[in-house]
Structure formats: structure tokens, C-alpha cells
Design a protein around this motif. Structure first.
Motif, PDB file in Angstrom:
ATOM      1  N   VAL A  76      -5.212 -39.713 -27.024  1.00 30.20           N
ATOM      2  CA  VAL A  76      -4.380 -40.050 -25.871  1.00 30.20           C
ATOM      3  C   VAL A  76      -3.196 -39.081 -25.807  1.00 30.20           C
TER       4      VAL A  76
ATOM      5  N   THR B  57       0.142 -37.639 -24.640  1.00 36.86           N
ATOM      6  CA  THR B  57       1.325 -38.290 -24.070  1.00 36.86           C
ATOM      7  C   THR B  57       2.040 -37.385 -23.071  1.00 36.86           C
ATOM      8  N   ASP B  58       1.454 -36.228 -22.801  1.00 39.36           N
ATOM      9  CA  ASP B  58       2.122 -35.256 -21.930  1.00 39.36           C
ATOM     10  C   ASP B  58       1.207 -34.686 -20.842  1.00 39.36           C
TER      11      ASP B  58
ATOM     12  N   ARG C 212      -2.280 -40.901 -30.601  1.00 40.90           N
ATOM     13  CA  ARG C 212      -1.411 -40.470 -29.499  1.00 40.90           C
ATOM     14  C   ARG C 212      -0.523 -39.319 -29.934  1.00 40.90           C
TER      15      ARG C 212
ATOM     16  N   THR D 119       1.292 -35.221 -28.266  1.00 42.74           N
ATOM     17  CA  THR D 119       1.236 -34.163 -27.258  1.00 42.74           C
ATOM     18  C   THR D 119      -0.118 -33.461 -27.336  1.00 42.74           C
TER      19      THR D 119
ATOM     20  N   GLU E  40       0.771 -40.661 -33.401  1.00 43.30           N
ATOM     21  CA  GLU E  40       0.761 -42.118 -33.600  1.00 43.30           C
ATOM     22  C   GLU E  40      -0.686 -42.545 -33.787  1.00 43.30           C
TER      23      GLU E  40
END
Length: 194
Positions: free
Chosen positions: A155, A157-158, A170, A172, A191
Motif C-alpha cells: 500500500v 502512501t504517496d 505500507r 512510500t 508499516e
């Protein structure tokens, strides 16, 4: 003929050169990188060598690591000034094979630029196109190297859609891509779902 991402490839090559020109001779010749046993000059030799695919890799067949080592060894024999002259020419004049494989070449270059920076404890803002290319490179290499892409839901995040199934990871695009290529030192930036 111009190819999509060609300008970004040239720009990232010149950004790598700028990084390398800012290093002391000691860091250039013997500084740490995330590529085990390679100093920044060796990484540069490798990424330049990719442009000469037919002449420098084909003779090694499937022995990619041996071809990579030969490129690093070749760069090691050149004085820094001569190597950097060659690098400036390489940056401005990508080979046809590199231009035909731009998404892959840009991803490999982005990963190796981060190898140098992260190895020396340096940071930069990674351009959007390069972050996407690093993530894509990680997705591709993970299939061959460690299969993380097959056992995790990634996933970013950016600004990229999630990829895969399994426990979520999770971070970048750059950090995920680096982790997928086996650079475990970036794991602290990710994460992991429990």
C-alpha cells in the motif's frame, strides 16, 4: 525519435552525477552503499554498463552477477575524472537499448541512486516518476529475488494503487520498492500489519 520517460532518464542520470560529484574522494572510492561490496564508483560503473548491454552483458549469458562485477571492475580501473567524463556522456546520450527499455532502466537507476544516498546516510526528494519507477522495479525484481510481492498487500502512501494480497505493508513507493528489491535496511520506514 523521443520515447516517453527519456527526459526523466536523462534528468535522473544527471542527478546521480550531481550526487557523486559532491562526494569526497574517499566516499566516492570506498563509501558505503546498499549494494554489498560496492562503493559509489562501482555502482556508477554498473549503471553505465547497462547502456552497453550487448557488448558487456550478452557475453556472460545468464551470469548477470558476473557481468555486473565486470562493469564495476572496469569502472574501478579508471581515474575518477575520466569516469565522471564518461558518466556525463552516458547521461546525455542514452543508448537505444536503454531508451527502448526506459521503465526498467529508470527503475534500476533510481534504485541504485538511492543505494548510494542511503548507504552514505544522505537523503533527497525523489521525483514522482522516479518513485514510481523504483516501485515498479521492486515489483518486478521481487518475483525473482524474494517473492515478497506474492505474499503481501503493498500500500503506497504517496500516490499509487495497492498491489497484491496478504498482510499489508505500507510506505512510500520508494521505500516499498527498495524493500521489494531486498534492501532490508528500509524496513524501519514501512508499516507492517500484524
Amino acid at each position: 525519435m523521443r520515447f516517453a520517460l527519456e527526459d526523466e532518464l536523462r534528468a535522473e542520470r544527471f542527478r546521480l552525477i550531481e550526487t557523486l560529484e559532491g562526494l569526497s574522494d574517499d566516499d566516492f572510492d570506498a563509501g558505503a552503499t546498499l549494494c554489498t561490496e560496492w562503493a559509489p564508483r562501482d555502482v556508477l560503473g554498473h549503471v553505465i554498463g547497462i547502456d552497453y548491454l550487448l557488448g558487456s552483458y550478452v557475453p556472460y549469458g545468464t551470469r548477470i552477477n558476473a557481468a555486473n562485477r565486470a562493469q564495476a571492475d572496469r569502472a574501478r580501473m579508471l581515474p575518477r575524472g575520466r569516469l565522471m567524463e564518461w558518466a556525463r556522456h552516458w547521461a546525455a546520450n542514452p543508448s537505444l537499448t536503454s531508451r527502448l527499455a526506459l521503465p526498467v532502466i529508470l527503475g534500476d537507476l533510481g534504485v541504485h541512486h538511492q543505494d548510494v544516498l542511503r548507504g552514505l546516510g544522505l537523503r533527497r526528494d525523489v521525483p514522482d516518476a522516479v518513485a514510481t519507477a523504483i516501485f515498479r522495479e521492486g515489483l518486478q525484481l521481487s518475483l525473482w529475488l524474494n517473492r515478497r510481492v506474492l505474499s503481501h498487500r503493498l500500500v503506497p502512501t504517496d500516490g499509487h494503487r495497492p498491489v497484491g494480497r496478504g498482510p499489508e505493508v505500507r510506505g512510500t513507493r520508494e521505500a516499498l520498492g527498495m524493500w521489494l528489491t531486498g534492501r532490508d535496511s528500509v524496513a524501519g520506514e514501512l508499516e507492517f500489519a500484524s
